[in-house]
Design an enzyme around this catalytic site. Structure first.
Site, mmCIF file in Angstrom:
data_model
loop_
_atom_site.group_PDB
_atom_site.id
_atom_site.type_symbol
_atom_site.label_atom_id
_atom_site.label_comp_id
_atom_site.label_asym_id
_atom_site.label_seq_id
_atom_site.Cartn_x
_atom_site.Cartn_y
_atom_site.Cartn_z
ATOM 1 N N GLY A 155 0.828 -1.186 0.000
ATOM 2 C CA GLY A 155 0.000 0.000 0.000
ATOM 3 C C GLY A 155 0.872 1.250 0.000
ATOM 4 C CB CYS A 156 0.265 4.657 -1.286
ATOM 5 S SG CYS A 156 -1.433 4.854 -0.735
ATOM 6 C CE1 TYR A 157 -1.557 8.325 3.667
ATOM 7 C CE2 TYR A 157 -3.353 6.808 3.253
ATOM 8 C CZ TYR A 157 -2.886 8.099 3.360
ATOM 9 O OH TYR A 157 -3.735 9.160 3.158
#
Lengths: 354, 354, 354, 354
Positions: A155-157
């Site tokens: 995921g990006c975060y």
């Protein structure tokens, strides 16, 4: 797109009409070792890709096809830029045809089936594949990714938080792992290309807010990876926010240094840790990176701060382009590792500033 | 602008060409009890105010004058929307003429002279006036403000952090005051109307960054007020960020509840605490306020969260318009109190959404 | 909201969940002569209005109801902030109950039934009501609006173009009416609060484009009104564009002056023409109005230019807030006229700058 | 940056701290045939380039030097990314050392000395060099550029207007050249990296305006080139506007077709005209290009429209990135031609969308 002297990887993309899809197309169209073979879209089959995304006019001559018509089994690797749940439904069939898989959704991010099912509200279609899959964060899993058949792209975060903390962890961590805070901020592309009122220009522009405070799906993903790195229970407070910008993500991470951490030159530690990672830039102490310094590039920049007010507080600033290092660029980086290509192949573009 | 039945306050503004200046002009031009008497600008004397700020065309017929020519001593109150250091240089003369003072800069924010001189790199011109001045945050100092001759209008960030924490403090606080974090975010008007490359549209737009991490002047201001409220030493980590938006400010405040805090219904506590404060809106538990919900209004909205991941963590979200509740609106609120007007007079506009 | 001494108008709003709806709510909640009686929303019946639009918290205590449950027939006037086609379906019933109607959609904008049906692809439900309805542009139809039972509130673009040209028209026009160009630009709220991919923040932000070049519904509306003002056939090229901003609209109008126009002081002509129109501001010659100078206000500003390059070219710049003078503010202005209130009642807010 | 098999051009940049400077650095750092030899900045000599522009960290290891210390005479070509007047003051000296010159300012854009002096308020330092210089718009001057020693790189607006009209001109033009309108729109980088209040984020964001309506320096540049192409007097109305976006430029050009133009398939004409121009993309009839489709790329896209309302009106939409095809990319394209490199060398990046 490919030169005769270099190895060529045949690539398929399932679900090419979202933001991670068009970003994969941009990166792969310019990749020296890639031959784009198939792009599917259930809803837009028959449409020329460059008609939907005119930035690709003159660079890409493909047409979206239905998944059924796409020669996915003839590919060397298939990227899934689809909603959660699609990749796992096709994984066994592709693997049987000797096709590798990189999933940009969450099907292979949480190696614990129960955790996956709790957070994503669906049963997992192939727990055995999940068990062999590798979490595709090259800076912590480089060797495993080289050998993987299935990669769950992070995921990006989580990419910002895990890379921002990784050098501090280990069996004898530099920080109190029971009390980590990540105050994270994302541009609007992080929410995808979905027709929702809350994502309209007139709703997002010139405003700022937190969201998902009571629980975000990236929370268990981050915790699970941090726990893997440190071997202990991790306490994380994670608050994401929406920034009125298109691309860009920043995590401001607050930790307390342990005795060991206080005695360590953490700046030197970070620099050494990431010396051989071409896409992590540890900035000089005191730097304050802005997200535009990585816009449209695969770079993640980190800066460390010891702010006034408390004796043991360390603040870590980490920025990336959520669509590149936070998604499609990282997926290409994983592909490069999986096929023995240079890790930087096709990913050396300079960020667009201003 | 005024009705015969209501009391009329004669108002002067020193330094009317910045963002807090034009916002004061907007609010005071529409205030039912105000007569705008003088507006000064050293650099733009002779210019019609409405030529510089065309939103005021048809609403305000004043011309900027030099400070020397302005009939400031005939005013009931003078607002200073000037750089730090100006108000203190004129305070004694105005007070001698029985003119009250509201300073929107920092001259009367830090009641400790030494602290002022350390952070603002100038000696204080009137320590005696500083000693009698009142910190102009009505929700914590309402009665003192009513009687004040000189009010130091709070900084924008401090307004959000202090009001976000105030109900939790006191001699037996609900939180561990030695470990408070405020991750704060501001729109670009917070930096003022200054010709600086770093504030250009092309530098700020579509990007996000932290700044002032190694020490911001609002840090001692916040700490000093929090320590006043709790009577103990406060440890604060304060990291401000720049958001690509014009107006709006949000602080995401992270605290740990004490035993007492864990046993308390903090939502009810906040609601009771601010029941009689017309400009603080405690939202329902779980709300996620966006800054546009207060755009161009004097309202500050607060929401409380108990996020997953740790047992004692409380997250407080506080949003305001940095130019209104964070500056000019709060100054007018202070004026209302100082002159016995209704606290809401001239400040009841609904926020502009979208 | 109302004072006992003033007349009170009971107001209903059908379709209060779009941008013109929430803007009507903002303006009417602060209007001294209005009692908001009913707000309907088929999809959100039961929801508190202030929960959907938190800027209204503390200002408005209404709940959305279904159209069936709303006491619309007890209102003095009903505003329709609905898609095209809704107002005409309820007009006869409301008129029979002596309720006046202001439609913010297009049902009563094109007094020619055939033209309406061609452009809006639906047959008109009440041609007789259409025939008696008045085009609600006060600056050209003030007296007719005072007596109207049904007002078709103008489109946003037409308001700028018609008011930008009106002083030049008449039986012996100052310009060549066969060759008018309006290059118009709108903020994203002009497209409404609809869940469409093309309106997402990530699609609109940091970009610019034309749209509707091959034919926009406001084209016949503008032409029809201009022809009414001049009594001759009008040739109009109209190209709308989308600006990455929330509110604001500008038309840059290109015309050629006739002999008569070349001999006329057009600046003086405009100033005289709009002397008694409180919401049209003719700026000094050479001014270059920006849209923020009217943000959130009901003002439309006009400036005239004679650029170099050709002998007879006149360029008219007209700016407004598309949601206020271009929609909801104009609707309130119409209501004021219809009920004998001062034209400015509830509409004197100063624009928000910056 | 260079490969041994390819020719290498030694490049110097004078004035590398503005937006065209950093964009040159981005493009040239990635150019396969370029060796960046010197970058000067009077004000920032001694600063590492990558410290000022952190997107270049890891890609460029140069330090700004003073003009005096820079080995400019050892370069093959020097780019001037400076204010008007600098290039002409150094031209003779560099030419004597056999160094070619590409000026991104206006010193060599107006081949008529008198016109230059009228519009730029300075006398020209080297009229003889001006006389031999070539206007650097490859699509109209490709062969002359190949042989040029000095190229005046076009203004950003002129690039869109001239390329948008060029296929229609010639001795027997398709349009009435006495009545051309260009309604042009630019992102904020078009105004440069200058510390001016009018360019602040808080001034530009969420607003829209025209500027320079009474006369812009690009007006004579456009007229002069159009007259060269058609051999007749040209009447042009040119109104530039400022869009709240970082990069991007659009011209909406309004012309009237002559008899000949009405009989011609102008779509086919444009397609044929630009068939061999790799950086002009004639889109299908009816397309509506957005500026983001060319963001950070050297492409200019054109679309043609015949809108309703008049019989002979043609509307041409032209979009480009003002910093690339409108400035630095075009300068690199000129360099490629001047040194016999492929026209596309170093310029084939795909636009960043979203």
């Amino acid at each position: 797109m490919s030169t005769s002297a270099s190895p060529v990887v045949k690539v398929g993309i399932v679900g090419g009409t979202g933001y991670t899809g068009v970003e994969l197309l941009r990166l792969l169209s310019q990749h020296p070792n890639v031959e784009l073979t198939a792009i599917t879209s259930r809803g837009d089959a028959g449409t020329r890709v460059a008609d939907m995304f005119p930035n690709l006019r003159g660079h890409l001559d493909l047409v979206f096809t239905t998944p059924a018509d796409a020669p996915l089994k003839e590919c060397d690797v298939v990227f899934f830029a689809t909603p959660h749940g699609v990749a796992m439904s096709q994984a066994n069939e592709l693997l049987a045809a000797d096709v590798k898989i990189i999933d940009l959704a969450a099907d292979f991010r949480l190696q614990d089936t129960a955790m996956f099912e709790r957070w994503y509200k669906m049963s997992h279609a192939c727990p055995d594949v999940l068990a062999e899959s590798v979490y595709g964060l090259p800076e912590i899993n480089r060797e495993a990714i080289r050998k993987a058949r299935v990669v769950g792209n992070p995921g990006c975060y989580p990419t910002t938080v895990i890379l921002g903390l990784s050098p501090l962890l280990g069996p004898d961590p530099m920080i109190d792992v029971t009390d980590i805070i990540s105050d994270s901020k994302s541009g609007a592309t992080g929410a995808g290309r979905k027709a929702e009122v809350g994502l309209l220009f007139s709703e997002v522009s010139d405003s700022f807010k937190a969201y998902g405070v009571s629980g975000h799906r990236h929370h268990p993903e981050i915790v699970s990876q941090l726990e893997g790195l440190t071997g202990a229970s991790v306490g994380l407070t994670f608050v994401p926010h929406l920034v009125p910008m298109v691309r860009g993500m920043m995590s401001t991470i607050y930790v307390r240094l342990t005795e060991k951490g206080l005695e360590t030159d953490v700046q030197a530690l970070f620099e050494a840790h990431y010396r051989d990672s071409p896409f992590v830039d540890v900035m000089p102490a005191g730097a304050q990176p802005d997200t535009r310094s990585v816009r449209a590039s695969n770079m993640l920049r980190i800066a460390l701060h010891r702010p006034p007010g408390t004796v043991d507080r360390l603040v870590i600033l980490a920025v990336q382009d959520n669509l590149v290092k936070g998604a499609s660029g990282q997926a290409v980086q994983n592909m490069n590792l999986m096929f023995g290509l240079p890790e930087e192949a096709g990913l050396s573009q300079i960020a667009i500033l201003p």
